[in-house]
Design an enzyme around this catalytic site. Sequence first.
Site, PDB file in Angstrom:
ATOM      1  N   SER A  41       0.840  -1.186   0.000  1.00 24.09           N
ATOM      2  CA  SER A  41       0.000   0.000   0.000  1.00 24.09           C
ATOM      3  C   SER A  41       0.885   1.248   0.000  1.00 24.09           C
ATOM      4  CB  SER A  41      -0.955  -0.035   1.196  1.00 24.09           C
ATOM      5  OG  SER A  41      -1.991   0.892   1.036  1.00 24.09           O
ATOM      6  N   ASP A  91      -9.750  -3.675  -5.568  1.00 22.94           N
ATOM      7  CA  ASP A  91      -9.212  -2.802  -4.527  1.00 22.94           C
ATOM      8  C   ASP A  91      -9.743  -1.387  -4.731  1.00 22.94           C
ATOM      9  OD1 ASP A  91      -7.691  -1.392  -2.686  1.00 22.94           O
ATOM     10  OD2 ASP A  91      -5.809  -2.387  -3.221  1.00 22.94           O
ATOM     11  N   HIS A 149      -8.321  -4.800  -1.168  1.00 22.54           N
ATOM     12  CA  HIS A 149      -7.048  -4.242  -0.708  1.00 22.54           C
ATOM     13  C   HIS A 149      -6.271  -5.219   0.160  1.00 22.54           C
ATOM     14  CE1 HIS A 149      -4.344  -0.893  -0.171  1.00 22.54           C
ATOM     15  NE2 HIS A 149      -4.392  -1.002   1.138  1.00 22.54           N
TER      16      HIS A 149
END
Length: 706
Positions: free
Chosen positions: A557, A644, A676
Amino acid sequence: MNDAQALPDPPVAERRSTIRSHHGDTFDDPYEWFRAKDDAAVLSHLEAENAYTDARTAHLEGLREQVFQEIKGRTLETDLSVPSRRGAWWYYGRTVEGSQYGIQCRAPLASPDDWTPPELAPGEPVPGEQVLLDGNIEAEGTEFFSLGSFEVSTDGQRMLYGVDVAGDERYTLRVRDLATGENLADEIPDTFAGASFSPDGRYVVYTTVDDAWRPDTVWLHEIGTPVDDDVKLFTEPDERYWVGAGFTRSDRYLVIDVGSSITSEEWILDADDLRGEPRVVWPRREGVEYSASDAVVDGEDVLYVLHNDDALDFELVRVAASDPQGERSVVIAHRPGQRLLGVDTFRDWGVVGYRRDGLPRLGMLDYADGGVREIEFDEPLYSVGTGGNPEWAPPLLRVGYGSFVTPGTVFDYEIATGELLLRKRQPVLGGYDSADYGQARVWAPAQDGTRVPISLVWKRSFGEVGSAPRPLHLYGYGSYEHSIEPGFSVARLSELDRGVVFAVAHVRGGGEMGRQWYEDGKTLAKRNTFTDFVDCARHLVEAGYTTPDRMVAEGGSAGGLLMGAIANLAPELFAGVLASVPFVDALTTILDPSLPLTVIEWDEWGDPLHDPDVYAYMKSYSPYENVREGVVYPRILAVTSLNDTRVLYVEPAKWVARLREVGADAMLKCEMVAGHGGVSGRYNSWRERAFELAWLLDVLGVADAS
């Protein structure tokens, strides 16, 4: 095996010009067309990327299966959590061998005075047990399953749960009658996570999102009435702020939280008058964050407010609940370098979480004199926090604890005596002995002289860390003041047992060393995050812990942004880079207010749409736009998910295509039904991690366990 030999050619994506112009700068983006998620050509390209990655990693199939079996073999598959008391019941979760998802259960208390959780045996029946929710049944017929809300009403009669079956974090909320086991007619689609019952069980409070996936509105649903009649309790029009809501532990108030990265505001409603008007605790002021918890002290309703108003690392004050903007009584004064994290209030005492010397701490708060008694632990590195404490007046505090070498542990802290009562330690099968492993913290000098902490864990049988260069896995994050804690991982043992040293670079932008540590790694200081990681890697090489050809970096991320940046800054330092759901096209994303990670993120990254200096700064480090010609990149594996909603799949897809243009050995793995957090289901998750670890071990030239 060298997987660069006799392998298929990678997919070559068509270049289609897309012009982006801001502040006098023009960028021609050849792969922005990947953003059309429903375009058959885009889906075909992603499938081709997956096929290529499968072919490139086919030689690792045996190692993947071996690592998966190691994870599975070390895990007690049929197990139970430690029961947590609420009302007349003990609540706990079960896992069953062969089942992907957990099972939520409860059993009745033996008596109202029963505060000692029953010792439950895996696989054994529990007297009076009720199965509340079996995730395996709920997930039937779906490729993805995730719970975003789960709660039982205070009286124990009803249960609510929110389900996502795509990975896009849009949850359908349902209510179940626990006496009959049947769902009620109440069904609310497209909710955000975190719904809750009112204390009387009459209402459900939930949140919905706007078109940019920002939770912006809090709703009140009366059970048994049409959803169209739901009452809007609060809506936040400012696109920089997220909204959430929940009831206090005392069941006296509903608290509506409104917050950006740097500013917060709370509104409270009396729980017995939910159709009334919310009242603000403190009106928002730019740059001031706070959170409030209620208590009764000397017969007065009070709020304990944790805030950073002229207190960088926060202070704790007490105010009257009837006049929260009135006089403040300081309970814990601001102390630079000791970051106060949160306060939990109970009827007779409170518990304070804080960070000191790079580690989390817990302290018991005495309402009478404001004194704090720290709960002490004897390991040099550890993580600790509270959890599973729904009751208002318990004699015990449930505490979760662990370290790199100590598996996850549940304690009950006895308030009267200060004794830690061991309730459970995560079982690790196969003869695990924590004494076989070591953990330590070392410090790396950054370019500006700052000392950056690095945490290390290793298996002792391969020699003490630093005695000779070893294969090393360096992890980093460094954003949102998020701290990477020293926690245990069963999957990590598959690395350690092959001689790999696992390390965490606690770079600026995270929260490990206090609020200033975060401030020094965000907006126009963001480059510190990247250079700190490079300096940590360089220190590990220069100090003899590893060599560049035996070091792999990993982040996900915002940590994936870090991975893309360090691959551009110092490709020569790493043999491989593993980037999960990586935020590698940061400038394009932060320029588009219609995307989820944009307006609300301007406090974290800056606003390049309106500020030319921020635009130039972000363009100088955004990984996709800074891929370099004429350098040898480490091997790169990017992992993403089609659904996501936080970091869109298009970012790593574009990055990999651009890396290939300069001759980099880059691969993309895209889960076509996931979000995600990756795939759902524990066995699927283990296989996903085994895939990543097999690639990592291959890059490091390590395959066999000791």
